[in-house]
Design a protein around this motif. Structure first.
Motif, PDB file in Angstrom:
ATOM      1  N   THR A  30     -36.016  37.621  63.984  1.00  0.00           N
ATOM      2  CA  THR A  30     -34.860  38.317  64.560  1.00  0.00           C
ATOM      3  C   THR A  30     -35.220  39.004  65.875  1.00  0.00           C
ATOM      4  OG1 THR A  30     -34.146  38.740  62.307  1.00  0.00           O
ATOM      5  CG2 THR A  30     -33.010  39.952  64.049  1.00  0.00           C
ATOM      6  N   CYS A  31     -36.366  39.690  65.864  1.00  0.00           N
ATOM      7  CA  CYS A  31     -36.741  40.473  67.059  1.00  0.00           C
ATOM      8  C   CYS A  31     -37.928  39.858  67.777  1.00  0.00           C
ATOM      9  CB  CYS A  31     -37.076  41.905  66.650  1.00  0.00           C
ATOM     10  SG  CYS A  31     -38.486  42.003  65.533  1.00  0.00           S
ATOM     11  N   THR A  81     -34.083  43.359  60.246  1.00  0.00           N
ATOM     12  CA  THR A  81     -34.765  42.392  59.383  1.00  0.00           C
ATOM     13  C   THR A  81     -36.150  42.898  58.964  1.00  0.00           C
ATOM     14  OG1 THR A  81     -33.646  40.660  60.630  1.00  0.00           O
ATOM     15  CG2 THR A  81     -35.418  39.966  59.154  1.00  0.00           C
ATOM     16  N   CYS A  82     -36.921  43.373  59.952  1.00  0.00           N
ATOM     17  CA  CYS A  82     -38.305  43.757  59.639  1.00  0.00           C
ATOM     18  C   CYS A  82     -38.473  45.274  59.642  1.00  0.00           C
ATOM     19  CB  CYS A  82     -39.252  43.146  60.665  1.00  0.00           C
ATOM     20  SG  CYS A  82     -38.952  43.751  62.340  1.00  0.00           S
ATOM     21  N   CYS A 125     -41.576  38.318  63.012  1.00  0.00           N
ATOM     22  CA  CYS A 125     -40.162  38.397  62.639  1.00  0.00           C
ATOM     23  C   CYS A 125     -39.323  37.554  63.595  1.00  0.00           C
ATOM     24  CB  CYS A 125     -39.708  39.853  62.682  1.00  0.00           C
ATOM     25  SG  CYS A 125     -37.939  40.082  62.530  1.00  0.00           S
ATOM     26  N   CYS A 167     -35.108  46.856  64.436  1.00  0.00           N
ATOM     27  CA  CYS A 167     -34.721  45.544  63.916  1.00  0.00           C
ATOM     28  C   CYS A 167     -34.389  45.651  62.434  1.00  0.00           C
ATOM     29  CB  CYS A 167     -35.862  44.550  64.135  1.00  0.00           C
ATOM     30  SG  CYS A 167     -35.598  42.977  63.304  1.00  0.00           S
TER      31      CYS A 167
HETATM   32 ZN    ZN Z   1     -37.716  42.150  63.397  1.00  0.00          ZN
END
Ligand code: ZN
Ligand code: ZN
Length: 323
Positions: free
Chosen positions: A166-167, A188-189, A164, A186
């Motif tokens: 984002t993180c 996103t995931c 991912c 997170c």
């Molecule tokens: Zn993530």
């Protein structure tokens, strides 16, 4: 660790509801939390004490044991397999449920982890004969198993899940909120640390599929109602290749038409004629291994109990399987 009464520690009454306990805990944990009291050992100890009290009083089984035996219930592994606890200094594990709203998905930090599969419970009814002698039973368990098409990864065969962005695979992102540096799941995931761009067709990206599996369960001789047999790793498969949970087979022994059981002893009633009770003689007594003759002495009163050694139930303990 101190031996203050757990109810006192949390400042709640003995009949406090779980909600009241959670409320009290949350208030005290906020007060003594190490992040708010840096370098203060007294606060850290208080925090541990509060946490321990909370853990015990919100677990029905532990609370019942505590109410009955006090602190002694938890000494020297008094709770039996898996039930003990050591007042560990790991603050993170219970924050997930109480502070979920504040801390996001808990403060575990480190690598993102997919959720371990759920434990399952199977209720098994046994006849007294089967419980005493032991038996192997086939059971059918509706559960999740790892997807064989993607080997549990959730990604279409030939592709693989991606880290991912984002993180960066951590599953969590840092936020600041008042006193706390807060980790949040997170967005996103959703905490997995990985993104599946091309989901597997068979499991729709879950890495596991529903299936009824047949298991052969060996019940050791001597089990009784309330015993549990753990089959490690036979619970639900985890998502995205995470480890499976365990399956617990909960034993219930049906009533028997002749015998009643108390622990490893069996009891039965045998009618004796008036003449035999008065003059004495021999009577046939049923056991689980067939009939056995028993001497009845003269002038035997009704209700008299005779013991026949070794004709009861072989103890199951030591089999290692039963918990
Ligand atoms: Zn993530
Ligand atoms: Zn799959």
């Amino acid at each position: 660790m101190s031996k203050r009464d757990f109810y006192e520690v949390l400042g709640v009454s003995r009949d406090a509801s779980e909600r009241d306990i959670k409320k009290a805990y949350k208030r005290l944990a906020m007060k003594y939390h190490p992040d708010k009291n840096p370098g203060d050992d007294t606060a850290a100890d208080k925090f541990k004490e509060v946490k321990l009290a909370y853990e015990v009083l919100t677990d029905d089984q532990k609370r019942a044991a505590y109410d009955q035996y006090g602190h002694a219930a938890f000494e020297q592994g008094g709770m039996g397999g898996g039930g003990g606890f050591g007042g560990g200094a790991d603050f993170s594990d219970i924050f997930g449920d109480v502070f979920g709203d504040i801390f996001g998905g808990g403060r575990r930090g480190g690598q993102a982890r997919a959720q371990r599969g759920a434990d399952l419970r199977y209720n098994m009814e046994l006849t007294l004969e089967d419980a005493v002698r032991g038996v192997t039973k086939e059971i059918e368990v509706p559960t999740y198993v790892s997807c064989d098409s993607c080997s549990g990864s959730g990604a279409k065969p030939g592709s693989s899940p991606q880290t991912c962005g984002t993180c960066h695979g951590q599953g969590q992102v840092q936020m600041r909120q008042g006193f706390f540096a807060v980790q949040q799941t997170c967005p996103t995931c959703h905490g997995r640390g990985k993104i599946i761009k091309d989901p597997c067709d068979k499991c729709h990206g879950q890495g596991r599929v529903q299936k009824t599996k047949t298991l052969s369960v060996k019940i050791p001789a001597g089990v009784d109602t309330g015993d549990r047999i753990r089959l490690t790793g036979e619970g639900e498969a985890g998502e995205y290749g995470a480890p499976a949970g365990d399956l617990y087979v909960q034993v219930h022994v049906r009533d028997h038409h002749i015998f009643t059981r108390d622990g490893n002893n069996l009891y039965c009633e045998v009618p004796v004629s008036f003449t035999m009770a008065a003059l004495g003689g021999e009577v046939e007594v049923p056991t689980l291994d067939g009939r056995v003759s028993l001497k009845v002495p003269p002038e035997t009163q009704t209700g008299r109990m005779f013991r026949m050694r070794g004709k009861g139930v072989q103890s199951v303990r030591g089999g290692g399987l039963v918990i």
